[in-house]
Scaffold this active site. Structure first.
Site, PDB file in Angstrom:
ATOM      1  N   ASP A 156     -38.528  12.096 -21.762  1.00  0.00           N
ATOM      2  CA  ASP A 156     -39.169  10.610 -22.468  1.00  0.00           C
ATOM      3  C   ASP A 156     -39.702  10.703 -23.786  1.00  0.00           C
ATOM      4  O   ASP A 156     -40.841  10.691 -23.776  1.00  0.00           O
ATOM      5  CB  ASP A 156     -39.899  10.081 -21.404  1.00  0.00           C
ATOM      6  CG  ASP A 156     -40.469   8.623 -21.771  1.00  0.00           C
ATOM      7  OD1 ASP A 156     -39.517   8.280 -22.564  1.00  0.00           O
ATOM      8  OD2 ASP A 156     -41.393   8.141 -20.995  1.00  0.00           O
ATOM      9  N   SER A 186     -30.649  -1.706 -15.893  1.00  0.00           N
ATOM     10  CA  SER A 186     -31.471  -2.027 -17.006  1.00  0.00           C
ATOM     11  C   SER A 186     -30.887  -1.035 -18.006  1.00  0.00           C
ATOM     12  O   SER A 186     -31.376  -1.144 -19.214  1.00  0.00           O
ATOM     13  CB  SER A 186     -32.996  -1.572 -16.616  1.00  0.00           C
ATOM     14  OG  SER A 186     -33.147  -0.140 -16.437  1.00  0.00           O
ATOM     15  N   ASP A 192     -60.075  57.150 -20.808  1.00  0.00           N
ATOM     16  CA  ASP A 192     -60.171  58.338 -22.060  1.00  0.00           C
ATOM     17  C   ASP A 192     -61.462  58.256 -22.708  1.00  0.00           C
ATOM     18  O   ASP A 192     -61.666  57.402 -23.262  1.00  0.00           O
ATOM     19  CB  ASP A 192     -58.963  58.239 -22.690  1.00  0.00           C
ATOM     20  CG  ASP A 192     -57.580  58.620 -21.976  1.00  0.00           C
ATOM     21  OD1 ASP A 192     -57.748  58.780 -20.883  1.00  0.00           O
ATOM     22  OD2 ASP A 192     -56.564  58.474 -22.713  1.00  0.00           O
ATOM     23  N   GLU A 227     -60.657  60.972 -18.170  1.00  0.00           N
ATOM     24  CA  GLU A 227     -60.134  62.242 -18.965  1.00  0.00           C
ATOM     25  C   GLU A 227     -61.301  62.533 -19.971  1.00  0.00           C
ATOM     26  O   GLU A 227     -61.611  61.493 -20.967  1.00  0.00           O
ATOM     27  CB  GLU A 227     -58.975  61.818 -19.722  1.00  0.00           C
ATOM     28  CG  GLU A 227     -58.540  63.117 -20.793  1.00  0.00           C
ATOM     29  CD  GLU A 227     -56.990  62.792 -21.206  1.00  0.00           C
ATOM     30  OE1 GLU A 227     -56.915  62.651 -22.690  1.00  0.00           O
ATOM     31  OE2 GLU A 227     -56.302  62.645 -20.341  1.00  0.00           O
ATOM     32  N   HIS A 237     -57.429  55.667 -27.114  1.00  0.00           N
ATOM     33  CA  HIS A 237     -56.547  56.721 -27.146  1.00  0.00           C
ATOM     34  C   HIS A 237     -56.756  57.775 -28.338  1.00  0.00           C
ATOM     35  O   HIS A 237     -56.431  57.411 -29.495  1.00  0.00           O
ATOM     36  CB  HIS A 237     -55.290  56.135 -27.191  1.00  0.00           C
ATOM     37  CG  HIS A 237     -54.025  56.991 -26.724  1.00  0.00           C
ATOM     38  ND1 HIS A 237     -53.038  57.462 -27.315  1.00  0.00           N
ATOM     39  CD2 HIS A 237     -53.878  57.605 -25.455  1.00  0.00           C
ATOM     40  CE1 HIS A 237     -52.272  58.274 -26.628  1.00  0.00           C
ATOM     41  NE2 HIS A 237     -52.774  58.542 -25.611  1.00  0.00           N
ATOM     42  N   THR A 251     -31.472   1.893 -18.255  1.00  0.00           N
ATOM     43  CA  THR A 251     -32.571   3.227 -18.330  1.00  0.00           C
ATOM     44  C   THR A 251     -32.943   3.443 -16.969  1.00  0.00           C
ATOM     45  O   THR A 251     -32.717   2.760 -15.968  1.00  0.00           O
ATOM     46  CB  THR A 251     -33.823   2.844 -19.142  1.00  0.00           C
ATOM     47  OG1 THR A 251     -34.437   1.622 -18.264  1.00  0.00           O
ATOM     48  CG2 THR A 251     -33.498   2.351 -20.568  1.00  0.00           C
ATOM     49  N   GLU A 279     -57.500  54.659 -15.292  1.00  0.00           N
ATOM     50  CA  GLU A 279     -57.647  55.800 -16.392  1.00  0.00           C
ATOM     51  C   GLU A 279     -58.696  55.534 -17.439  1.00  0.00           C
ATOM     52  O   GLU A 279     -58.536  54.238 -17.793  1.00  0.00           O
ATOM     53  CB  GLU A 279     -56.363  56.332 -16.972  1.00  0.00           C
ATOM     54  CG  GLU A 279     -56.474  57.380 -17.737  1.00  0.00           C
ATOM     55  CD  GLU A 279     -55.222  58.048 -18.269  1.00  0.00           C
ATOM     56  OE1 GLU A 279     -55.264  59.394 -18.776  1.00  0.00           O
ATOM     57  OE2 GLU A 279     -54.423  57.433 -18.594  1.00  0.00           O
ATOM     58  N   ILE A 331     -26.574  27.170 -23.246  1.00  0.00           N
ATOM     59  CA  ILE A 331     -26.703  27.192 -21.751  1.00  0.00           C
ATOM     60  C   ILE A 331     -26.343  28.490 -21.402  1.00  0.00           C
ATOM     61  O   ILE A 331     -25.685  29.112 -22.064  1.00  0.00           O
ATOM     62  CB  ILE A 331     -25.490  26.092 -21.194  1.00  0.00           C
ATOM     63  CG1 ILE A 331     -25.530  24.640 -22.067  1.00  0.00           C
ATOM     64  CG2 ILE A 331     -25.566  26.051 -19.889  1.00  0.00           C
ATOM     65  CD1 ILE A 331     -27.034  24.036 -21.421  1.00  0.00           C
ATOM     66  N   TYR A 371     -24.815  36.261 -19.566  1.00  0.00           N
ATOM     67  CA  TYR A 371     -23.918  37.269 -20.029  1.00  0.00           C
ATOM     68  C   TYR A 371     -23.590  36.873 -21.362  1.00  0.00           C
ATOM     69  O   TYR A 371     -23.504  35.626 -21.912  1.00  0.00           O
ATOM     70  CB  TYR A 371     -22.626  37.072 -19.218  1.00  0.00           C
ATOM     71  CG  TYR A 371     -21.422  37.670 -19.712  1.00  0.00           C
ATOM     72  CD1 TYR A 371     -21.104  39.187 -19.343  1.00  0.00           C
ATOM     73  CD2 TYR A 371     -20.414  37.034 -20.411  1.00  0.00           C
ATOM     74  CE1 TYR A 371     -19.939  39.558 -19.990  1.00  0.00           C
ATOM     75  CE2 TYR A 371     -19.116  37.568 -20.649  1.00  0.00           C
ATOM     76  CZ  TYR A 371     -19.088  39.116 -20.531  1.00  0.00           C
ATOM     77  OH  TYR A 371     -17.800  39.545 -21.030  1.00  0.00           O
ATOM     78  N   SER A 402     -52.139  67.356 -11.802  1.00  0.00           N
ATOM     79  CA  SER A 402     -51.404  66.224 -12.808  1.00  0.00           C
ATOM     80  C   SER A 402     -50.440  66.790 -13.423  1.00  0.00           C
ATOM     81  O   SER A 402     -50.299  67.814 -13.929  1.00  0.00           O
ATOM     82  CB  SER A 402     -52.409  65.495 -13.690  1.00  0.00           C
ATOM     83  OG  SER A 402     -53.463  64.808 -12.863  1.00  0.00           O
ATOM     84  N   HIS A 456     -51.745  54.031 -16.128  1.00  0.00           N
ATOM     85  CA  HIS A 456     -52.152  55.108 -17.083  1.00  0.00           C
ATOM     86  C   HIS A 456     -52.464  54.112 -18.421  1.00  0.00           C
ATOM     87  O   HIS A 456     -52.240  53.206 -18.783  1.00  0.00           O
ATOM     88  CB  HIS A 456     -50.685  55.528 -17.402  1.00  0.00           C
ATOM     89  CG  HIS A 456     -50.762  56.520 -18.514  1.00  0.00           C
ATOM     90  ND1 HIS A 456     -51.266  57.570 -18.552  1.00  0.00           N
ATOM     91  CD2 HIS A 456     -50.031  56.684 -19.791  1.00  0.00           C
ATOM     92  CE1 HIS A 456     -51.164  58.346 -19.370  1.00  0.00           C
ATOM     93  NE2 HIS A 456     -50.454  57.645 -20.482  1.00  0.00           N
ATOM     94  N   ASN A 457     -53.564  54.938 -18.968  1.00  0.00           N
ATOM     95  CA  ASN A 457     -54.268  54.241 -20.261  1.00  0.00           C
ATOM     96  C   ASN A 457     -54.653  52.860 -19.944  1.00  0.00           C
ATOM     97  O   ASN A 457     -53.952  52.064 -20.755  1.00  0.00           O
ATOM     98  CB  ASN A 457     -53.044  54.464 -21.409  1.00  0.00           C
ATOM     99  CG  ASN A 457     -52.913  55.828 -21.907  1.00  0.00           C
ATOM    100  OD1 ASN A 457     -53.694  56.681 -21.579  1.00  0.00           O
ATOM    101  ND2 ASN A 457     -51.969  56.146 -22.776  1.00  0.00           N
TER     102      ASN A 457
END
Length: 736
Positions: free
Chosen positions: A130, A170, A320, A367, A333, A172, A318, A629, A685, A500, A288-289
């Site tokens: 609208d 109408s 570090d 760590e 890190h 609409t 984890e 589409i 696709y 580990s 991890h991290n």
């Protein structure tokens, strides 16, 4: 909220700007604008908000804690990977009004029935289409809407439906007329076909008709008569039909679109597994991290990483740790350009969020690269911040003889020794025989040789080993050790030792000694983590590690894709508690299971999975161009032991992402159904380039309901995208 409020939007310690926030009359949309930006404004849906955090519970709000008190601050957390919105109200009372109001609005959304959710979704589309905001839509606006909704419809057919819906003539469509137009547009011929097959009179399903359907198609057992009555009571909108103990087509459609009609067995959603076995008998959701929000070279470190991981049921995070300024250890890190956060802020966050989603134990995988002095600070923070949430000694105070179970170490069972367990990893350059051997103080045979107060080895000093006793003492059940060989481990390893492996080393072991790896994991915890070469924080496929019984398969939770889809799928069962019991042939050492030759194990019973992909509903657009589409296809992937790895696809449907119909059948032979995961992927696709991702849903085969089922699709981030779904028919039969 409806009146509107001026609040500060905070992006950093230096970026603090006033914005005017107002709840729209639909009570579903928040509108906000800058006073200086003229007519420019933004909106977001209440449904986009996942949670509200009160006080200084983000790095941004922590950074301005000295300027604005906690009772005026709150954070709106959005679904997916959208950034949080940090706000400061003018008063504590205003902050509480918004906090309580947002929580109530979210609660109302979550409590909506299927019909209300659909009505809400239709209303959202009406507002989008609208354009002149007059509460009506002309045919041009309807044409634009169809493209927005992924429908490439013949103009003549669209105009015919428009005219039929325009009851007022109408030219609409008003609200009710638009709902009628939508119903004509979404007529479910696929479901109607099933309905009429079981309806004696073609108009309704009698109680007997519905019982036949549940028994013959849905393969449901138990008290079918009682279940039928419950479904009619719950999903049938017509009071007249309820009095006749019957279900109309609308009620049937509502049932099939509900949780009970979905592919995921609702009985497997809650905690249903035996939680009293040793920790090594469970797959454990692991990160991890955890501190990273992005890549591993320049990405942001944030406590948000811990909040998000723990909120997804993660049970191993984890940390570090490196020496920081002013004697305060930091987390980042190491030797990279990632940003840094304080260790004490991480501990605070873990303490606050560890048990909000799951009451079962959390493992802190530390760590440790810190000096002895800052290790002592780490130990102090762990002790002072976590208090009795931190496991500081064996659960019963006696010499341990085996790993505890998730049940005995869960938060609400252990007021004295709650469930945060430390697994402190020595810096990689250190010799492995260190103070981290402290669990052996509980082992009578080794007690004298490892710890006594006077350290009997005259050559051992804390400074030489560069580890503090205070931190080492918090390692009780999860001691990190160097792995030599499976033979060495079988003879020498203690139950509390954890090895580990990088993903490549783990792959080498599973290729060369699969059965031995499974045997090892029936009595020891094993952690596997991504290769250091994955600087983009990508993930490996965790399935191959689960195939050998590795429990702590650590993934980058911040990175969407196949790896996290499988992780989310596996741990979506059993109450999302972060622990999933391994099959018995992986926990009983004498079984000798080999993932390469599953047909050799005692309880080998392969199955045939037959999936008829029938149709799709309201698939999301993947291209922002209004006239694009989707050309959807469905790929079904089986992830399991090597013999079970398989993929099959339907054909693609051209120019219809709104209600594509396939009726394509895919068949798979699955040799180890206990380990198999099934991933449904919808793609757009493309002949000339890679297909675009549209949606996915992943679940364990063991959690799959048979019969006619809807699959409620998830986004790439793992968040729901209602009402996008697939309609399928499932059969699982034993291989003859």
């Amino acid at each position: 909220m409806l009146v509107g409020t001026v609040m500060r939007k905070i992006k950093s310690r230096t970026w603090k700007k006033q914005r005017y926030f107002k709840l729209q009359d639909d009570c579903m949309t928040i509108w906000y604008k800058s006073k200086k930006a003229g007519n420019t404004h933004s909106t977001f849906s209440v449904g986009d908000v996942e949670a509200i955090r009160e006080g200084h519970q983000s790095e941004v709000l922590l950074s301005i804690a000295d300027e604005f008190p906690a009772d005026r601050c709150f954070t709106l957390v959005f679904r997916g990977r959208r950034g949080n919105l940090d706000l400061v109200a003018e008063s504590a009372e205003e902050a509480q009004s918004w906090i309580r109001g947002m929580k109530k609005l979210i609660e109302n959304l979550e409590n909506m029935g299927e019909r209300e959710k659909l009505d809400q979704w239709i209303g959202d589309w009406f507002k989008k289409a609208d354009k002149n905001n007059d509460g009506r839509m002309n045919f041009k606006e309807v044409q634009d809407l169809l493209k927005m909704m992924n429908v490439d419809m013949n103009e003549h057919h669209a105009h015919r439906l428009f005219t039929m819906a325009d009851k007022s003539q109408s030219g609409t469509l008003e609200d009710d007329e638009f709902v009628l137009f939508y119903k004509m547009l979404t007529q479910r011929e696929d479901v109607l076909r099933v309905f009429q097959e079981y309806s004696v009179d073609g108009q309704k399903l009698s109680q007997s008709d519905l019982e036949d359907f549940l028994r013959e198609e849905q393969l449901e057992g138990g008290d079918i008569e009682q279940h039928t009555k419950q479904l009619i009571e719950c999903y049938e909108p017509s009071e007249t039909a309820k009095l006749l103990n019957a279900m109309t087509f609308d009620g049937f459609l509502m049932y099939l679109g509900s949780t009970e009609g979905s592919i995921f067995n609702p009985q497997r959603r809650g905690v249903f597994q035996d939680m009293s076995q040793p920790l090594c008998h469970y797959f454990i959701s692991s990160s991890h991290n955890t501190y990273l929000m992005e890549d591993q070279l320049r990405g942001q470190s944030s406590i948000e990483g811990y909040i998000r991981a723990l909120s997804r049921g993660c049970r191993c995070v984890e940390v570090d740790c490196w020496d920081g300024a002013n004697g305060e250890p930091i987390v980042y890190h190491g030797h990279t350009f990632t940003s840094k956060i304080l260790f004490k802020d991480v501990v605070n966050t873990v303490g606050n969020y560890a048990f909000k989603v799951s009451e079962y134990p959390v493992i802190l995988s530390i760590e440790n690269h810190c000096s002895v002095e800052q290790q002592r600070v780490m130990a102090q923070h762990l002790n002072h911040i976590l208090g009795n949430k931190l496991l500081k000694s064996t659960l019963d105070g006696k010499a341990p003889i085996g790993l505890p179970s998730p049940e005995v170490s869960r938060a609400d069972c252990c007021p004295d020794f709650t469930s945060l367990m430390c697994n402190s990893v020595a810096p990689r350059y250190m010799h492995q025989k260190t103070a981290l051997d402290c669990p052996e103080k509980c082992d009578k045979e080794l007690k004298a040789s490892t710890w006594s107060l006077d350290f009997p080895d005259p050559n051992w000093t804390e400074s030489k080993q560069r580890l503090s006793k205070e931190l080492s003492d918090y390692v009780v059940y999860c001691k990190s050790v160097h792995f030599s060989s499976f033979k060495h481990s079988r003879i020498h390893s203690k139950f509390y030792e954890v090895a580990s492996f990088t993903e490549s080393k783990a792959r080498k072991h599973l290729r060369e000694a699969g059965p031995e790896f499974v045997h090892h994991n029936s009595r020891q915890l094993t952690r596997v983590y991504p290769s250091g070469f994955r600087t983009d924080s990508s993930n490996f496929n965790p399935q191959e590690m689960w195939n050998t019984g590795c429990q702590i398969v650590a993934l980058n939770f911040q990175t969407a894709g196949e790896g996290m889809d499988l992780n989310d799928g596996l741990f979506s069962q059993n109450g999302n508690c972060g622990y999933v019991l391994k099959p018995s042939f992986m926990t009983e050492a004498e079984k000798g299971f080999d993932p390469e030759t599953p047909q050799k194990h005692d309880h080998y019973q392969p199955v045939v999975l037959t999936i008829q992909v029938i149709s799709g509903q309201q698939l999301p657009k993947v291209n922002i161009k209004e006239d694009s589409i989707v050309d959807p296809l469905v790929r079904v992937e089986i992830h399991g032991v090597p013999m079970d790895q398989a993929k099959q696809e339907t054909r693609y449907i051209e120019n219809n992402g709104f209600n594509p119909v396939w009726y394509d059948t895919l068949r798979f032979t699955i040799h180890t159904p206990e380990l198999a995961m099934v991933r449904f992927v919808v793609e757009d696709y493309d002949k000339t380039s890679k297909n675009d991702f549209v949606g996915q849903f992943t679940l364990p085969l063991s959690c799959m309901q048979q019969g006619y089922r809807h699959i409620h699709l998830l986004s790439k981030d793992g968040t729901s995208i209602p009402p996008s779904s697939l309609f399928v028919h499932i059969r699982i039969t034993e291989l003859e």
